[in-house]
Design an enzyme around this catalytic site. Structure first.
Site, short mmCIF file in Angstrom:
data_model
loop_
_atom_site.label_atom_id
_atom_site.label_comp_id
_atom_site.label_asym_id
_atom_site.label_seq_id
_atom_site.Cartn_x
_atom_site.Cartn_y
_atom_site.Cartn_z
N LEU A 48 0.86 -1.18 0.00
CA LEU A 48 0.00 0.00 0.00
C LEU A 48 0.90 1.23 0.00
CD1 LEU A 48 -2.74 -0.90 2.64
CD2 LEU A 48 -3.16 -0.34 0.25
N ASP A 49 0.49 2.28 -0.70
CA ASP A 49 1.25 3.53 -0.69
C ASP A 49 1.35 4.05 0.74
OD1 ASP A 49 1.42 3.48 -3.45
OD2 ASP A 49 -0.37 4.71 -3.74
#
EC number: 5.4.99.25
Length: 311
Positions: A48-49
């Site tokens: 995930l960013d």
């Protein structure tokens, strides 16, 4: 002077569902979880960013052998985009590169959404971990170098309108593996003629894992400080949960021994099961994943090590 022996963690196995906090990379938070569990081995199942929050399944021990199945799984997101501004990373962490007026009404948004549903070809963002000549694309991007990227097939199973309070648009996305939500929002912004970037991104589901089983990093830390490791271990989902979508096949004692040695075995395939399956012993112990071919031969492909206490 001899080398100091490497400290070995616990042989603990299973999947922990972390509710990832914002502002941290997936790898950094995974390493923190690994240390808290004192696990020998850990791996996450799709980054995930840093800006993003939400479900990040972390595989421990033997469960790391099956992380690819979760990388390949469908995912769901809640995303808020800001219309009228485009950034180089397509999210709020990037540099503003373009500003345009937002003359977009709700009808235009609802009319645009169907164009982004179904099977699509998506060009990955330069700010991604995809490799080019052994280097992540984001390293080229940070150096000001643009690399030609090939469009990749993705599927948007669902793109649902949630809210529009100009200039902020909130959507729910159900997508296939390899989908970049930042790119989806950037493409939608260009389609609307005003540009857009992600200001909030939350992953709400991976495969069929229950959202209510997620635990925040803060809650996990508090539990670790106030309880022994057995309380943490109780949070782990079984190793085979990573492959729960595969049909189960129970083997007898002789078959269990054979696949344990990596041997192929022919069996009476009364249920006509073919392709990938998850294998169990007669005692309901998860053995691993195998492939069944048209000749009814079971070929073990990824087996757990049953000598280290795998559940």
């Amino acid at each position: 002077m001899g080398r100091r022996p490497k400290k070995r963690g616990r042989d603990i196995h299973g999947v922990f569902l972390l509710d990832k906090p914002p502002g941290m990379s997936s790898n950094d938070i995974m390493q923190k979880v690994k240390r808290l569990f004192q696990a020998n081995k850990a791996g996450h199942t799709g980054a995930l960013d840093p800006l993003a929050t939400g479900m990040l399944p972390i595989c421990l021990g033997e469960a790391t052998k099956f992380s690819q199945f979760l990388l390949d799984a469908d995912k769901r997101y809640l995303v808020t985009a800001k219309l009228g501004e485009r950034t180089d990373t397509s999210d709020a962490e990037g540099q503003l590169v373009q500003t345009r007026a937002v003359n977009v009404n709700l009808t235009e948004i609802l009319t645009a959404l169907p164009h982004f549903r179904g099977d699509l070809m998506q060009v990955p963002t330069m700010f991604s971990a995809l490799k080019h000549q052994g280097k992540p694309l984001y390293e080229y991007a940070r150096a000001g170098v643009t690399v030609q990227r090939q469009a990749r097939p993705i599927t948007i199973f669902e793109l649902k309108f949630i809210d529009y309070n100009a200039p902020f648009l909130t959507l729910e996305v159900h997508c296939s593996k390899g989908t970049y939500i930042r790119t989806l929002i950037d493409d939608l912004g260009e389609h609307l003629g005003c540009g857009a970037h992600v200001v909030m991104l939350r992953r709400t589901a991976v495969s069929d894992y229950p959202a209510e089983k997620m635990l925040t990093w803060e809650a996990l830390q508090q539990l670790a400080e106030s309880a022994d490791l057995s309380r943490l271990d109780a949070l782990l989902l079984p190793t085979d949960s990573a492959v729960s979508k595969l049909p189960p096949l129970v083997l007898n004692e002789q078959q269990t021994k054979a696949v344990g040695f990596g041997q192929r075995i022919r069996f009476n395939n009364e249920e006509n099961i073919y392709g990938q399956v998850r294998l169990f012993s007669a005692e309901n112990l998860f053995l691993g994943v195998a492939e069944i071919n048209k000749d009814n031969v079971i070929r073990p492909t990824r087996m757990v090590n049953r000598n280290n206490g795998t559940e």
